[in-house]
Design a protein around this motif. Structure first.
Motif, PDB file in Angstrom:
ATOM      1  N   GLU A  31       0.814  -1.217   0.000  1.00  0.00           N
ATOM      2  CA  GLU A  31       0.000   0.000   0.000  1.00  0.00           C
ATOM      3  C   GLU A  31       0.848   1.267   0.000  1.00  0.00           C
ATOM      4  O   GLU A  31       0.424   2.307  -0.489  1.00  0.00           O
ATOM      5  N   ALA A  32       2.047   1.165   0.586  1.00  0.00           N
ATOM      6  CA  ALA A  32       2.889   2.351   0.695  1.00  0.00           C
ATOM      7  C   ALA A  32       3.824   2.517  -0.495  1.00  0.00           C
ATOM      8  O   ALA A  32       4.586   3.468  -0.548  1.00  0.00           O
ATOM      9  N   ALA A  33       3.731   1.598  -1.465  1.00  0.00           N
ATOM     10  CA  ALA A  33       4.621   1.686  -2.627  1.00  0.00           C
ATOM     11  C   ALA A  33       4.381   3.004  -3.342  1.00  0.00           C
ATOM     12  O   ALA A  33       3.263   3.506  -3.350  1.00  0.00           O
ATOM     13  N   PRO A  34       5.434   3.577  -3.921  1.00  0.00           N
ATOM     14  CA  PRO A  34       5.236   4.845  -4.613  1.00  0.00           C
ATOM     15  C   PRO A  34       4.181   4.677  -5.689  1.00  0.00           C
ATOM     16  O   PRO A  34       4.105   3.633  -6.323  1.00  0.00           O
ATOM     17  N   PHE A  35       3.320   5.667  -5.887  1.00  0.00           N
ATOM     18  CA  PHE A  35       2.293   5.545  -6.919  1.00  0.00           C
ATOM     19  C   PHE A  35       2.295   6.788  -7.798  1.00  0.00           C
ATOM     20  O   PHE A  35       2.825   7.831  -7.410  1.00  0.00           O
ATOM     21  N   ASP A  36       1.689   6.647  -8.987  1.00  0.00           N
ATOM     22  CA  ASP A  36       1.664   7.735  -9.951  1.00  0.00           C
ATOM     23  C   ASP A  36       0.409   8.554  -9.681  1.00  0.00           C
ATOM     24  O   ASP A  36      -0.707   8.060  -9.851  1.00  0.00           O
ATOM     25  N   ARG A  37       0.597   9.771  -9.230  1.00  0.00           N
ATOM     26  CA  ARG A  37      -0.568  10.610  -8.894  1.00  0.00           C
ATOM     27  C   ARG A  37      -1.381  10.965 -10.127  1.00  0.00           C
ATOM     28  O   ARG A  37      -0.817  11.226 -11.190  1.00  0.00           O
TER      29      ARG A  37
END
Ligand SMILES: Cc1cc2nc3c(=O)[nH]c(=O)nc-3n(C[C@H](O)[C@H](O)[C@H](O)COP(=O)(O)OP(=O)(O)OC[C@H]3O[C@@H](n4cnc5c(N)ncnc54)[C@H](O)[C@@H]3O)c2cc1C
Length: 487
Positions: A31-37
């Motif tokens: 869940e805390a993995a970097p994500f593309d906003r």
């Protein structure tokens, strides 16, 4: 004190990296993995179940492909940003106008549905053109321009359709002497499958202009169009004549189109109450009240007496909106929303149309059209069709749009009826193709990759290469399924 390793072990070996005080839940590594906003948007991106399921519906009520998000763009930039975003993540994108195609053409399974109806500004109107957003409907434009004495040269029977949607399929009118709506487009604004904005016309970005007109949304999303307008006559005399015999109907129909004195001519095939169909020849002449049409002259020398025809004089705008009123009526009777519409739509060449209609019509039952359905036949003049990706039979002066506009008699799912009608359409299409027909891809026919290649014929290699050029990752408009087998 407990060490991190012991703490994780205590949580059942889930890799927890933090705590969310708002939701009071632990945050896992995943869940805390970097994500593309999602980029900042002028419009809205919806993910609620009601918006997703609404985007999985069209007039056919046969295919229900649910997207993962619905964009209501507030600007063209929103479409550009979201196409770039989807491209980075391999998410398919489906533009959706009024969703009046009938076999999932405007839907996108697990992708982004772009609802063009929020782009709905009529930017300007002159005496020869209108500049409109893709989400404007023809009806919106008509209510503004007809009182100004103007009209588009080609109009579909029903006008509550978006510019983007009709210009992506063709837009065929009952006005037999003119081309399709795509033939009267001067300029387009388009966002490509790379998220690039392009202004185009016959002189600028011509390759893109050509492939987007009747291009089924494969190479770009239309965001704005400049279309031609012509002067409109204030009144229409609308005639009907009844025929029972195929050969007699076609003889008179051909006489009338070849004279080119009327403005519109088409056939309504309606159940005759005793198991068959009658041909209702509909004709229209636009006129100024100071010069009403001469019925006896217009219908001279036919197998029916001109006096046997019925006619009504109607204001031009009311005439243009008559099918919209009919659909509104069907709606009030529960005969439209949620009703299965397995429509069948083909273009037949002059040389086989009479034989095909004459052979197919007697095989149809009341069920094949239903209480709110009918058969339709438009004649069209080949030389005025100029767009290569609107696939029509290439020979002869005239060709014909033939439709079986089937409506189930009750709303709601009916798997047996649906399967029977799809099988019917597939069978009738095979027969039509052997007789030189092409498909008008607004309706319901199951198409394989080979069928699409045959449909586009010599334009197929051009279509494929432009798809690769303007939508290199193949994310645009999967609904029709044209390039499923190609990357
Ligand atoms: C009652 C009724 C009467 C009709 N009468 C006629 C008629 O007389 N003549 C005729 O030719 N047709 C007629 N049609 C068919 C109609 O023209 C097509 O179904 C048309 O596509 C509908 O427009 P739409 O806005 O609903 O398009 P949609 O169904 O929303 O879209 C059609 C296709 O175009 C794509 N698309 C939509 N918007 C864009 C965009 N901005 N850029 C690129 N691609 C896009 C979609 O993904 C889809 O593949 C009729 C349909 C109905 C329901």
């Amino acid at each position: 004190m407990i060490g991190r390793r012991h703490f994780l072990a205590g949580l059942g070996a889930v890799a927890v990296v933090g705590f969310n005080p708002r939701s009071r839940t632990w945050i896992s590594v995943a869940e805390a993995a970097p994500f593309d906003r999602i980029p900042p948007l002028d419009g809205v991106l919806r993910m609620d179940p009601a918006s997703l399921s609404a985007a999985a519906v069209d007039v056919g009520n046969i295919v229900h492909n649910t997207p993962i998000a619905v964009l209501e763009p507030g600007s063209v930039e929103d479409i550009q940003k979201m196409i770039r975003y989807c491209r980075r993540h391999g998410i398919k994108v489906g533009p959706r106008g009024m969703a009046h195609t009938t076999f999932g053409q405007s839907q996108v399974e697990a992708g982004l549905s772009i609802e063009t109806k929020t782009l709905n500004t009529i930017h300007s109107v002159t005496s020869t053109s209108a500049d409109v957003d893709a989400g404007v409907t023809w009806k919106d434009l008509l209510t503004q321009i007809v009182p100004m004495g103007l009209t588009p040269p080609a109009l579909t029977g029903f006008t509550g359709l978006s510019f983007g949607g009709t210009l992506s399929v063709g837009g065929i009118s009952a006005n037999f002497g003119n081309g399709a709506q795509v033939d009267y487009v001067r300029e387009l604004d388009i966002v490509t499958g790379e998220g690039e904005f392009r202004h185009c016309s016959a002189h600028e970005n011509k390759d893109l202009f050509e492939v987007v007109l009747a291009g089924l949304g494969q190479c770009g999303i239309i965001t704005r169009a400049v279309v031609e307008l012509i002067p409109a006559k204030p009144m229409v005399r609308a005639y009907t004549f009844t025929y029972t015999d195929n050969a007699t109907f076609f003889r008179d129909f051909r006489t009338l189109i070849n004279r080119e004195e009327l403005d519109e001519l088409y056939n309504f095939g309606i159940p005759n109450g005793s198991g068959g169909f009658m041909y209702q020849l509909n004709a229209a002449k636009y006129f100024d009240p100071s010069h009403p049409p001469d019925t006896a002259t217009l219908f001279r020398g036919l197998s029916v007496d001109p006096a046997a025809g019925q006619f009504q004089d109607v204001p031009y705008l009311d005439y243009l909106l008559r099918i919209d009123s009919l659909v509104d009526f069907f709606r009030t009777q529960g005969l439209w929303d949620g009703v299965l519409h397995p429509w069948f739509d083909i273009f037949l060449p002059e040389r086989t149309v009479e034989q095909y209609v004459g052979e197919v019509t007697p095989t149809l039952t009341f069920d094949d059209v239903g209480a709110a359905g009918f058969l339709l036949l438009f004649a069209k003049k080949r030389e005025n069709f100029t767009r290569p990706f609107l696939r029509i039979p290439e020979t002869e002066k005239w060709f014909y749009l033939f439709d079986i506009l089937t409506a189930n008699s009750v709303a709601g799912p009916d798997p047996a009826f649906q399967a029977r009608m799809i099988a019917r359409n597939n069978r009738l299409f095979e027969k039509a193709r052997r007789m030189g027909a092409t498909r008008y891809p607004i309706g319901v026919v199951e198409f394989s990759q080979l069928d699409w290649i045959l449909q586009y014929g010599r334009e197929w290699p051009v279509f494929l290469s432009r798809k690769r050029q303007f939508d290199p990752d193949g994310i645009l408009t999967p609904g029709p399924g044209i390039f499923d087998g190609f990357r």
